[in-house]
Design an enzyme around this catalytic site. Sequence first.
Site, mmCIF file in Angstrom:
data_model
loop_
_atom_site.group_PDB
_atom_site.id
_atom_site.type_symbol
_atom_site.label_atom_id
_atom_site.label_comp_id
_atom_site.label_asym_id
_atom_site.label_seq_id
_atom_site.Cartn_x
_atom_site.Cartn_y
_atom_site.Cartn_z
ATOM 1 N N ARG A 11 9.836 5.879 7.068
ATOM 2 C CA ARG A 11 10.672 4.712 7.388
ATOM 3 C C ARG A 11 11.794 4.496 6.377
ATOM 4 O O ARG A 11 11.620 4.638 5.177
ATOM 5 C CB ARG A 11 9.786 3.471 7.404
ATOM 6 C CG ARG A 11 10.590 2.181 7.444
ATOM 7 C CD ARG A 11 9.785 0.965 7.722
ATOM 8 N NE ARG A 11 8.662 0.780 6.848
ATOM 9 C CZ ARG A 11 7.759 -0.170 7.036
ATOM 10 N NH1 ARG A 11 7.847 -0.964 8.080
ATOM 11 N NH2 ARG A 11 6.764 -0.311 6.200
ATOM 12 N N ARG A 30 -2.095 -13.738 8.367
ATOM 13 C CA ARG A 30 -2.768 -12.513 7.944
ATOM 14 C C ARG A 30 -4.171 -12.777 7.404
ATOM 15 O O ARG A 30 -4.827 -11.837 6.946
ATOM 16 C CB ARG A 30 -1.957 -11.874 6.822
ATOM 17 C CG ARG A 30 -1.084 -10.725 7.291
ATOM 18 C CD ARG A 30 -0.218 -10.372 6.111
ATOM 19 N NE ARG A 30 0.078 -8.988 6.045
ATOM 20 C CZ ARG A 30 1.276 -8.490 6.338
ATOM 21 N NH1 ARG A 30 2.239 -9.254 6.751
ATOM 22 N NH2 ARG A 30 1.484 -7.206 6.200
ATOM 23 N N ARG A 65 11.303 1.274 1.258
ATOM 24 C CA ARG A 65 10.501 0.250 0.603
ATOM 25 C C ARG A 65 9.610 0.848 -0.476
ATOM 26 O O ARG A 65 8.996 1.891 -0.262
ATOM 27 C CB ARG A 65 9.634 -0.470 1.652
ATOM 28 C CG ARG A 65 10.420 -1.533 2.391
ATOM 29 C CD ARG A 65 9.704 -2.125 3.555
ATOM 30 N NE ARG A 65 8.308 -2.455 3.332
ATOM 31 C CZ ARG A 65 7.535 -3.019 4.251
ATOM 32 N NH1 ARG A 65 8.049 -3.324 5.439
ATOM 33 N NH2 ARG A 65 6.280 -3.280 4.001
ATOM 34 N N LYS A 71 5.522 -3.814 14.403
ATOM 35 C CA LYS A 71 5.739 -5.247 14.645
ATOM 36 C C LYS A 71 7.229 -5.595 14.499
ATOM 37 O O LYS A 71 7.807 -6.245 15.350
ATOM 38 C CB LYS A 71 4.929 -6.094 13.639
ATOM 39 C CG LYS A 71 3.434 -5.791 13.641
ATOM 40 C CD LYS A 71 2.674 -6.651 12.643
ATOM 41 C CE LYS A 71 3.006 -6.380 11.175
ATOM 42 N NZ LYS A 71 2.590 -5.028 10.696
ATOM 43 N N ARG A 127 -2.902 -1.439 1.452
ATOM 44 C CA ARG A 127 -2.392 -2.288 2.544
ATOM 45 C C ARG A 127 -3.293 -2.187 3.769
ATOM 46 O O ARG A 127 -3.564 -3.176 4.442
ATOM 47 C CB ARG A 127 -0.956 -1.882 2.898
ATOM 48 C CG ARG A 127 0.041 -2.280 1.827
ATOM 49 C CD ARG A 127 1.367 -1.545 1.974
ATOM 50 N NE ARG A 127 2.078 -1.883 3.189
ATOM 51 C CZ ARG A 127 3.097 -1.184 3.667
ATOM 52 N NH1 ARG A 127 3.536 -0.108 3.016
ATOM 53 N NH2 ARG A 127 3.711 -1.540 4.768
HETATM 54 P P1 AP5 Z 1 7.873 -1.122 11.739
HETATM 55 O O1 AP5 Z 1 8.351 -1.772 12.998
HETATM 56 O O2 AP5 Z 1 8.721 -1.255 10.537
HETATM 57 O O3 AP5 Z 1 6.356 -1.546 11.441
HETATM 58 P P2 AP5 Z 1 5.738 -2.931 10.978
HETATM 59 O O4 AP5 Z 1 4.506 -3.169 11.771
HETATM 60 O O5 AP5 Z 1 6.776 -4.021 10.994
HETATM 61 O O6 AP5 Z 1 5.320 -2.499 9.528
HETATM 62 P P3 AP5 Z 1 5.423 -3.187 8.100
HETATM 63 O O7 AP5 Z 1 5.126 -2.104 7.116
HETATM 64 O O8 AP5 Z 1 6.714 -3.927 7.933
HETATM 65 O O9 AP5 Z 1 4.230 -4.158 8.151
HETATM 66 P P4 AP5 Z 1 3.481 -4.702 6.969
HETATM 67 O O10 AP5 Z 1 2.629 -5.669 7.706
HETATM 68 O O11 AP5 Z 1 2.794 -3.787 6.075
HETATM 69 O O12 AP5 Z 1 4.634 -5.240 6.017
HETATM 70 P P5 AP5 Z 1 5.279 -6.676 5.793
HETATM 71 O O13 AP5 Z 1 6.707 -6.476 5.543
HETATM 72 O O14 AP5 Z 1 4.857 -7.653 6.842
HETATM 73 O O15 AP5 Z 1 7.623 0.436 12.047
HETATM 74 C C1 AP5 Z 1 7.272 1.346 11.028
HETATM 75 C C2 AP5 Z 1 8.037 2.666 11.189
HETATM 76 O O16 AP5 Z 1 7.569 3.321 12.363
HETATM 77 C C3 AP5 Z 1 9.554 2.501 11.373
HETATM 78 O O17 AP5 Z 1 10.215 3.552 10.712
HETATM 79 C C4 AP5 Z 1 9.777 2.600 12.897
HETATM 80 O O18 AP5 Z 1 11.016 3.175 13.201
HETATM 81 C C5 AP5 Z 1 8.615 3.511 13.323
HETATM 82 N N1 AP5 Z 1 8.035 3.124 14.603
HETATM 83 C C6 AP5 Z 1 7.869 1.871 15.111
HETATM 84 N N2 AP5 Z 1 7.297 1.916 16.334
HETATM 85 C C7 AP5 Z 1 7.091 3.234 16.596
HETATM 86 C C8 AP5 Z 1 6.517 3.943 17.696
HETATM 87 N N3 AP5 Z 1 6.043 3.295 18.785
HETATM 88 N N4 AP5 Z 1 6.467 5.309 17.628
HETATM 89 C C9 AP5 Z 1 6.928 5.981 16.524
HETATM 90 N N5 AP5 Z 1 7.492 5.361 15.455
HETATM 91 C C10 AP5 Z 1 7.555 4.007 15.477
HETATM 92 O O19 AP5 Z 1 4.533 -7.124 4.447
HETATM 93 C C11 AP5 Z 1 4.781 -6.487 3.213
HETATM 94 C C12 AP5 Z 1 3.973 -7.170 2.118
HETATM 95 O O20 AP5 Z 1 4.348 -8.553 2.008
HETATM 96 C C13 AP5 Z 1 2.443 -7.205 2.329
HETATM 97 O O21 AP5 Z 1 1.816 -6.014 1.884
HETATM 98 C C14 AP5 Z 1 2.064 -8.428 1.501
HETATM 99 O O22 AP5 Z 1 2.034 -8.121 0.126
HETATM 100 C C15 AP5 Z 1 3.222 -9.382 1.743
HETATM 101 N N6 AP5 Z 1 3.009 -10.285 2.889
HETATM 102 C C16 AP5 Z 1 3.771 -10.363 4.018
HETATM 103 N N7 AP5 Z 1 3.291 -11.307 4.850
HETATM 104 C C17 AP5 Z 1 2.191 -11.840 4.238
HETATM 105 C C18 AP5 Z 1 1.237 -12.834 4.617
HETATM 106 N N8 AP5 Z 1 1.336 -13.490 5.791
HETATM 107 N N9 AP5 Z 1 0.235 -13.103 3.757
HETATM 108 C C19 AP5 Z 1 0.121 -12.462 2.566
HETATM 109 N N10 AP5 Z 1 0.971 -11.508 2.159
HETATM 110 C C20 AP5 Z 1 2.006 -11.196 2.980
#
Ligand code: AP5
Length: 221
Positions: free
Chosen positions: A132, A93, A166, A18, A177
Amino acid sequence: MSAAAEPIILLGPPGAGKGTQARRLEEHYGLVQLSTGDVLRAAVKAGTSLGREAKTYMDAGKLVPDDLIIRLIEEWMQKSEAKKGFILDGFPRTVPQAKALDAMLQKRSMKLKAVVEMKVDDKALIERVSGRFSCAKCGEGFHDSFKPLKKTGECDKCHSKEFVRRPDDNAETMKTRLEAYHVQTAPIIPYYRDQGILVQVDGMGEMDAVYAEIKSVLKLA
Ligand code: AP5
């Protein structure tokens, strides 16, 4: 820029790509990316009350309570950048978050352009998060295998030599997660399907292929 000012949601499990794709859309179309994960991590780093409250949940891989997140989004929506086209990455979410967003948009006579669901297998997700890392200075994201640094030890974008991983990107937290995604977040898929705005993309492909598919489903030139 042919993108309308209607907001877009990028939806998908942890590590689906994402953030990677949201940053591309931001760069190419001038859309504003709002990542709740990034905002929360910045709050943790700054030691604010939001950060202190959110940290325990994030470290455990659990979702931060809805009321905190909804307040965060409401505050952001008051800002002028929210009036341009924006991409929500990591929000909503839960169904209550999705309903709160609908109410916020309705109040502003705005409506969602589309909800893009990025589908990726759990096994690939674990591989993605475990490799990552990102630049500590500009935040550019990398991956040990899928997006390595062009020059060893140096950020491709800002040439900084410091990188961060992270704390929640480990196998144990990833299990929680993923469970949170399947149990608490997946119910928003039928919610948006019923509204006729859900589109799906195959997130298993290479980054460029996924980006091309997203542009195609969003009808972006
Ligand atoms: P990346 O683009 O970083 O993936 P992402 O989908 O953004 O993953 P996140 O881990 O950031 O999502 P998340 O939803 O767990 O975390 P968030 O920060 O929102 O890609 C991942 C890796 O793969 C990278 O190294 C990239 O280079 C590689 N990659 C990408 N595309 C690729 C492809 N096509 N092929 C190969 N490699 C690829 O949330 C973190 C925490 O915050 C949550 O656990 C929760 O505690 C809290 N939180 C955040 N938002 C909320 C909410 N709305 N409600 C409640 N809690 C929340």
